[in-house]
Write a protein that holds these residues in place. Structure first.
Motif, mmCIF file in Angstrom:
data_model
loop_
_atom_site.group_PDB
_atom_site.id
_atom_site.type_symbol
_atom_site.label_atom_id
_atom_site.label_comp_id
_atom_site.label_asym_id
_atom_site.label_seq_id
_atom_site.Cartn_x
_atom_site.Cartn_y
_atom_site.Cartn_z
ATOM 1 N N ALA A 255 0.824 -1.216 0.000
ATOM 2 C CA ALA A 255 0.000 0.000 0.000
ATOM 3 C C ALA A 255 0.852 1.256 0.000
ATOM 4 O O ALA A 255 0.463 2.277 -0.571
ATOM 5 N N SER A 256 2.011 1.195 0.634
ATOM 6 C CA SER A 256 2.903 2.348 0.671
ATOM 7 C C SER A 256 4.278 1.889 1.114
ATOM 8 O O SER A 256 4.439 0.825 1.722
ATOM 9 N N GLY A 257 5.279 2.704 0.811
ATOM 10 C CA GLY A 257 6.615 2.456 1.309
ATOM 11 C C GLY A 257 7.417 1.416 0.548
ATOM 12 O O GLY A 257 7.033 0.957 -0.528
ATOM 13 N N VAL A 258 8.543 1.026 1.158
ATOM 14 C CA VAL A 258 9.499 0.090 0.565
ATOM 15 C C VAL A 258 9.767 -1.032 1.562
ATOM 16 O O VAL A 258 9.932 -0.784 2.759
ATOM 17 N N LEU A 259 9.811 -2.271 1.071
ATOM 18 C CA LEU A 259 10.128 -3.433 1.894
ATOM 19 C C LEU A 259 11.411 -4.073 1.377
ATOM 20 O O LEU A 259 11.609 -4.177 0.163
ATOM 21 N N ARG A 260 12.261 -4.537 2.309
ATOM 22 C CA ARG A 260 13.545 -5.114 1.939
ATOM 23 C C ARG A 260 13.754 -6.457 2.625
ATOM 24 O O ARG A 260 13.315 -6.647 3.776
ATOM 25 N N VAL A 261 14.443 -7.364 1.950
ATOM 26 C CA VAL A 261 14.816 -8.644 2.553
ATOM 27 C C VAL A 261 15.756 -8.374 3.725
ATOM 28 O O VAL A 261 16.663 -7.534 3.643
ATOM 29 N N GLY A 262 15.508 -9.071 4.837
ATOM 30 C CA GLY A 262 16.316 -8.887 6.032
ATOM 31 C C GLY A 262 15.788 -7.829 6.983
ATOM 32 O O GLY A 262 16.340 -7.644 8.079
ATOM 33 N N GLU A 263 14.698 -7.153 6.601
ATOM 34 C CA GLU A 263 14.161 -6.074 7.423
ATOM 35 C C GLU A 263 13.267 -6.629 8.531
ATOM 36 O O GLU A 263 12.398 -7.475 8.275
ATOM 37 N N PRO A 264 13.444 -6.170 9.776
ATOM 38 C CA PRO A 264 12.536 -6.588 10.859
ATOM 39 C C PRO A 264 11.145 -6.003 10.637
ATOM 40 O O PRO A 264 11.017 -4.808 10.338
ATOM 41 N N VAL A 265 10.115 -6.825 10.782
ATOM 42 C CA VAL A 265 8.741 -6.369 10.579
ATOM 43 C C VAL A 265 7.866 -6.836 11.729
ATOM 44 O O VAL A 265 8.192 -7.784 12.446
ATOM 45 N N ALA A 337 -27.170 6.020 11.780
ATOM 46 C CA ALA A 337 -27.586 6.553 13.080
ATOM 47 C C ALA A 337 -26.668 6.045 14.180
ATOM 48 O O ALA A 337 -25.967 5.038 14.038
ATOM 49 N N VAL A 338 -26.685 6.768 15.300
ATOM 50 C CA VAL A 338 -25.964 6.316 16.483
ATOM 51 C C VAL A 338 -26.493 4.945 16.891
ATOM 52 O O VAL A 338 -27.710 4.722 16.930
ATOM 53 N N GLY A 339 -25.608 4.025 17.192
ATOM 54 C CA GLY A 339 -25.996 2.669 17.550
ATOM 55 C C GLY A 339 -26.042 1.705 16.379
ATOM 56 O O GLY A 339 -26.270 0.506 16.578
ATOM 57 N N ALA A 340 -25.828 2.208 15.178
ATOM 58 C CA ALA A 340 -25.883 1.342 13.999
ATOM 59 C C ALA A 340 -24.771 0.295 14.043
ATOM 60 O O ALA A 340 -23.627 0.596 14.379
ATOM 61 N N ARG A 341 -25.130 -0.908 13.684
ATOM 62 C CA ARG A 341 -24.163 -2.007 13.595
ATOM 63 C C ARG A 341 -23.699 -2.114 12.145
ATOM 64 O O ARG A 341 -24.518 -2.279 11.242
ATOM 65 N N VAL A 342 -22.422 -2.015 11.954
ATOM 66 C CA VAL A 342 -21.874 -1.958 10.601
ATOM 67 C C VAL A 342 -20.666 -2.878 10.501
ATOM 68 O O VAL A 342 -20.174 -3.409 11.507
ATOM 69 N N LEU A 343 -20.201 -3.048 9.278
ATOM 70 C CA LEU A 343 -18.897 -3.656 9.041
ATOM 71 C C LEU A 343 -17.945 -2.544 8.613
ATOM 72 O O LEU A 343 -18.318 -1.671 7.823
ATOM 73 N N LEU A 344 -16.736 -2.572 9.148
ATOM 74 C CA LEU A 344 -15.722 -1.590 8.763
ATOM 75 C C LEU A 344 -14.660 -2.301 7.940
ATOM 76 O O LEU A 344 -14.016 -3.247 8.418
ATOM 77 N N LYS A 345 -14.472 -1.860 6.705
ATOM 78 C CA LYS A 345 -13.475 -2.462 5.811
ATOM 79 C C LYS A 345 -12.289 -1.515 5.679
ATOM 80 O O LYS A 345 -12.409 -0.409 5.171
ATOM 81 N N HIS A 346 -11.142 -1.978 6.150
ATOM 82 C CA HIS A 346 -9.900 -1.208 6.069
ATOM 83 C C HIS A 346 -8.866 -2.052 5.347
ATOM 84 O O HIS A 346 -8.520 -3.132 5.797
ATOM 85 N N TYR A 397 -5.527 9.768 8.189
ATOM 86 C CA TYR A 397 -5.724 10.076 6.774
ATOM 87 C C TYR A 397 -4.788 11.184 6.313
ATOM 88 O O TYR A 397 -4.361 11.208 5.165
ATOM 89 N N ALA A 398 -4.444 12.087 7.233
ATOM 90 C CA ALA A 398 -3.519 13.171 6.896
ATOM 91 C C ALA A 398 -2.143 12.633 6.539
ATOM 92 O O ALA A 398 -1.393 13.254 5.776
ATOM 93 N N ASP A 399 -1.792 11.462 7.072
ATOM 94 C CA ASP A 399 -0.480 10.867 6.798
ATOM 95 C C ASP A 399 -0.526 9.913 5.605
ATOM 96 O O ASP A 399 0.465 9.772 4.890
ATOM 97 N N SER A 400 -1.649 9.239 5.401
ATOM 98 C CA SER A 400 -1.755 8.283 4.300
ATOM 99 C C SER A 400 -3.197 8.186 3.848
ATOM 100 O O SER A 400 -4.065 7.743 4.611
ATOM 101 N N ARG A 401 -3.458 8.595 2.609
ATOM 102 C CA ARG A 401 -4.824 8.531 2.090
ATOM 103 C C ARG A 401 -5.243 7.082 1.850
ATOM 104 O O ARG A 401 -6.435 6.794 1.791
ATOM 105 N N ARG A 402 -4.278 6.165 1.701
ATOM 106 C CA ARG A 402 -4.613 4.765 1.418
ATOM 107 C C ARG A 402 -4.894 3.983 2.691
ATOM 108 O O ARG A 402 -5.901 3.285 2.792
ATOM 109 N N THR A 403 -4.007 4.068 3.676
ATOM 110 C CA THR A 403 -4.196 3.285 4.899
ATOM 111 C C THR A 403 -4.881 4.089 5.996
ATOM 112 O O THR A 403 -5.061 3.587 7.101
ATOM 113 N N GLY A 404 -5.278 5.320 5.671
ATOM 114 C CA GLY A 404 -6.054 6.106 6.618
ATOM 115 C C GLY A 404 -7.516 6.183 6.243
ATOM 116 O O GLY A 404 -8.297 6.879 6.892
ATOM 117 N N SER A 405 -7.911 5.477 5.184
ATOM 118 C CA SER A 405 -9.304 5.490 4.731
ATOM 119 C C SER A 405 -9.960 4.135 4.970
ATOM 120 O O SER A 405 -9.280 3.112 5.104
#
Length: 443
Positions: A255-265, A337-346, A397-405
């Protein structure tokens, strides 16, 4: 000699959206842009010329190139978001032509959510109107980095510089107050073609770029590789074949950034840590990968990971939370409405959630807050507090439009209810040990 395909492979991509009030000439602008940049197929142009002639028009109605739905052509308004793809030698473009009518504000949010630039049209005869302010507010809310004010129909006001200057000054002051970082005002006549692709011979007082020149040269700010790395797991690969008996990989799109072999995650939400042992991209082992590449990660340790988990460098891993404070644009006809039961997809993760509060609804006309409205209806934009059943690794969202939405979804029929932009999270007020109701929805 360089081929067209080779040229396009080296050009950058700009996603932009257009918005304007009804009858401001937005569809004509888009049609003129496509026509004058030689991005219209011959049979499309012939069809437009034929329909225009049947209507008794002397020249092709270029708005017909974009108003593709029959209802749009009959009513003379844009109803749905229409995406257009075109290119010049300098850049490739994805254009989201969004509706201008107030009841389709949600459609503009859809079209502008991934845009790096928004073109807001104003009729030079009418100046800045309510919908102009609304579109500027939505662009600011979605953090669109570049906004173009296209003052259209200059031919109907005698190409007067004073008219353009007054509109540009009013809009710039308002958009700057909203926090729009860059505003460029361009006087145009979409019908006559002035300053759309070619410079106008009627406005020698204007020394700035045409619309296309600005689109070709504005910095494309979608450098996802410059953001902290985020890898939502989409699929776990375990072939268990004789050739690969112990293979375990985690597939998805960075989604963003760079990944490298050997990097701690760190794997979220569990918080388990490991190291990237290998990266597979297009069937080959690579040492480094970056957004928005689709890859498969192989990790050093055998950790329980499933779809929806997020892998991030340990040094820059986001915090997890079950309490989400966010701004949402309500897109469904049924109220939220307040109290609505929803699914949140991130990203690739979907969890159960409850709308705990709706602190305010934004009035876009004057940017005032209507406190505690109780519910949001279609096209409303409001602040919400959501409690999720499981922790989420949300960025602001101010830092990442992809992983903040995120999206809020009706669990009964899968309807998208709202598009959300995460703000700061706050400490849980109910506590992690809150008692669930019989259906397990009170977190």
């Amino acid at each position: 000699m360089t081929s067209t395909t080779e040229q396009l492979s080296t050009t950058t991509l700009l996603r932009f959206a257009t918005a304007g009030s009804v009858d401001d000439g937005k569809s004509t602008l888009v049609g003129r842009l496509l026509h004058d940049s030689k991005s219209v197929l011959e049979d499309q142009l012939e069809a437009v010329e034929r329909v225009s002639a049947d209507r008794g028009q002397n020249a092709p109605d270029l708005a017909l190139l974009t108003d593709g739905l029959r209802a749009e052509r009959e009513q003379g308004i844009t109803i749905d978001v229409a995406y257009r793809y075109f290119a010049t030698a300098r850049r490739r473009f994805i254009l989201a032509d969004t509706p201008g009518h107030v009841q389709y504000t949600r459609n503009m949010v859809t079209g502008a959510s991934t845009a790096e630039l928004a073109v807001v049209l104003v009729d030079a005869r009418n100046g800045v109107v309510e919908q102009t302010r609304r579109h500027a507010a939505v662009a600011a809310l979605l953090r669109v980095p570049h906004v173009v004010l296209a003052v259209n129909k200059m031919d109907l006001v005698g190409y007067e510089e004073a008219v353009f200057a007054a509109i540009a000054e009013e809009f710039t002051a308002y958009a700057s107050e909203l926090g729009v970082p860059e505003i460029t005002a361009i006087p145009i006549s979409a019908l006559a073609g002035d300053n759309v692709v070619d410079p106008s011979a009627h406005m020698d007082w204007y020394g700035g770029p045409t619309v296309l020149e600005h689109l070709e040269t504005v910095p494309a700010s979608h450098d996802l590789a410059a953001c902290p790395a985020r890898f939502p797991v989409q699929y776990v690969i375990r072939p268990q074949t004789a050739e690969h008996p112990d293979y375990r990989g985690y597939a998805g799109q960075i989604a963003s950034g760079v990944l490298r072999v050997g990097e701690p995650v760190t794997v979220l939400p569990s918080g388990r840590t490991t190291t990237i042992e290998g990266i597979d991209a297009l069937g080959k082992n690579v040492d480094i990968a970056w957004a928005p590449q689709s890859v498969t990660l192989r990790l050093k340790d055998d950790i329980d990971i499933s779809r929806g988990d997020l892998i991030a460098p340990t040094a820059s891993a986001p915090a997890t939370t079950q309490d989400v404070v966010a701004t949402v644009c309500h897109v469904a006809d049924q109220p939220l409405a307040v109290g609505a039961r929803v699914l949140l997809k991130h990203t690739t993760r979907t969890v159960k959630a409850i709308v705990k509060e709706i602190p305010s609804r934004l009035t876009l006309d004057d940017l005032s807050q209507h406190p505690h409205p109780g519910q949001l209806v279609a096209n409303d934009i409001g602040r919400v507090v959501i409690r999720t059943a499981e922790p989420l690794a949300l960025d602001a969202y101010a830092d990442s439009r992809r992983t903040g939405s995120f999206l809020l979804i009706d669990p009964a029929d899968g309807t998208t209810l709202a598009a959300g932009m995460a703000g700061e999270s706050f400490a849980s007020r109910g506590g992690a040990g809150a008692v669930a109701d019989d259906e397990g929805w009170d977190f």
